[in-house]
Design a protein around this motif. Structure first.
Motif, short mmCIF file in Angstrom:
data_model
loop_
_atom_site.label_atom_id
_atom_site.label_comp_id
_atom_site.label_asym_id
_atom_site.label_seq_id
_atom_site.Cartn_x
_atom_site.Cartn_y
_atom_site.Cartn_z
N UNK A 151 0.81 -1.18 -0.06
CA UNK A 151 0.02 0.09 -0.09
C UNK A 151 1.02 1.06 -0.04
N UNK A 152 2.20 1.16 -0.20
CA UNK A 152 3.14 2.42 0.03
C UNK A 152 2.87 3.38 -1.06
N UNK A 153 2.61 2.71 -2.46
CA UNK A 153 2.68 3.66 -3.40
C UNK A 153 1.43 4.45 -3.33
N UNK A 154 0.29 3.72 -3.23
CA UNK A 154 -1.27 4.58 -3.41
C UNK A 154 -1.12 5.28 -2.01
N UNK A 155 -0.70 5.00 -0.93
CA UNK A 155 -0.86 5.87 0.29
C UNK A 155 0.06 7.01 0.05
N UNK A 158 -1.82 9.44 -2.11
CA UNK A 158 -2.90 9.86 -1.71
C UNK A 158 -2.48 11.32 -0.74
N UNK A 159 -1.70 10.74 0.07
CA UNK A 159 -1.28 11.91 1.15
C UNK A 159 -0.73 13.10 0.51
N UNK A 160 0.04 13.04 -0.34
CA UNK A 160 0.81 13.98 -1.05
C UNK A 160 -0.28 14.87 -2.08
#
Length: 317
Positions: A151-155, A158-160
């Motif tokens: 989930x690192x890339x979508x997270x 999404x945060x940025x």
């Protein structure tokens, strides 16, 4: 007429002698011997395991009281030539104080929200039957099967992207990391508390409802206090997991506008050791690790009985 001869103890010749007290004592002696051997191996295993766990902790604490030359030349020795308490002060002023403050701010918010939302969801799923109950429960459990690295890339994206829409939930913000920690910890909290709430007796909740208590009052005033052992156990797990978390803060707590990074304790210690380059302060680094380790160690020592009772409460009931 044929006569049958008997031995002196009344048995026919060739008959199998019955199991007597001697045979029983031999079987008991053999069983006790096996038990002693098993106990010996188990005690030996526990002793080796204790040494493997305790020795690194003592080594880190003792290294925090050495000089840099002692750490490099005598890395495996436990006794320093002189106690260098100034290492802790140097580590504290190097940035550990801000790391501690950021970690405490995040932990207070994330653990509180995780326990509140997790216990409420687990109670509703465990005590009430409604359409989609099992589907929601298995959706919560599916979070346990997803590695955080997937989930690192979508997270990250999404945060940025959230930084443009709603900056308080963008990168390098305490509120954002609190919500991420809650989402990360909610699956196991619901799984644990769901099993615990199912062991509580229905009669007490029904008596509270008969006395006029609403569902909300029954939960907060009756059922939640009864689940205190489970709450303490899962609370300790959440504190330990979120205190030692490094990957999520490193991924998300990055400065985007030149402001100082709000680093938590694990993230800050790693970056301190990396940024030192050729000027490594090994004694100060060990002092920082010791200060980061002692709070969670103290918390577990203080609440170890509650953790054990919470883990075994469901079995006992």
């Amino acid at each position: 007429m044929s006569t049958v001869t008997h031995t002196s103890d009344g048995r026919r010749p060739g008959a199998v002698p019955p199991a007597g007290p001697v045979a029983g004592r031999r079987a008991g002696a053999a069983a006790s011997g096996i038990g002693r051997i098993f106990n010996g191996f188990s005690h030996l295993f526990l002793a080796v395991w204790a040494v493997m766990v305790i020795y690194p902790l003592v080594w880190v604490v003792m290294s925090a009281l050495k000089t840099d030359s002692e750490v490099i030349r005598e890395p495996l020795s436990l006794i320093p030539r002189s106690l260098r308490w100034g290492n802790f002060a140097r580590a504290w002023t190097a940035g550990i104080d801000s790391f501690f403050l950021n970690t405490l701010l995040v932990l207070v918010g994330s653990v509180t929200l995780t326990m509140l939302l997790g216990s409420m969801a687990a109670y509703a799923l465990a005590r009430y039957e409604f359409r989609g109950n099992r589907l929601i429960y298995w959706m919560f459990l599916s979070g346990l099967t997803l590695p955080i690295y997937l989930a690192a890339v979508p997270l990250f994206k999404g945060v940025y992207n959230m930084n443009v829409v709603f900056p308080p939930l963008g990168p390098n913000k305490h509120a954002m990391l609190i919500l991420v920690y809650v989402a990360w910890s909610l699956s196991f909290t619901v799984f644990f508390m769901h099993s615990f709430f199912r062991t509580l007796p229905d009669s007490i909740a029904e008596a509270a409802m008969v006395d006029g208590a609403s569902h909300t009052r029954t939960f907060f005033s009756v059922m939640l206090p009864m689940a205190k052992p489970g709450l303490i156990s899962i609370g300790i797990f959440n504190v330990l997991g979120q205190w030692n978390q490094w990957y999520l803060p490193t991924l998300l707590m990055q400065s985007v506008s030149g402001e100082p990074k709000h680093q938590v304790i694990a993230q800050g210690l790693i970056e301190l050791s990396v940024n030192q380059g050729y000027k490594s302060d090994w004694s100060g680094l060990f002092a920082g690790v010791t200060m980061a380790m002692l709070p969670v160690l103290i918390v577990y020592i203080v609440f170890q009985r509650q953790v054990q009772s919470g883990l075994t409460a469901g079995v006992g009931k």
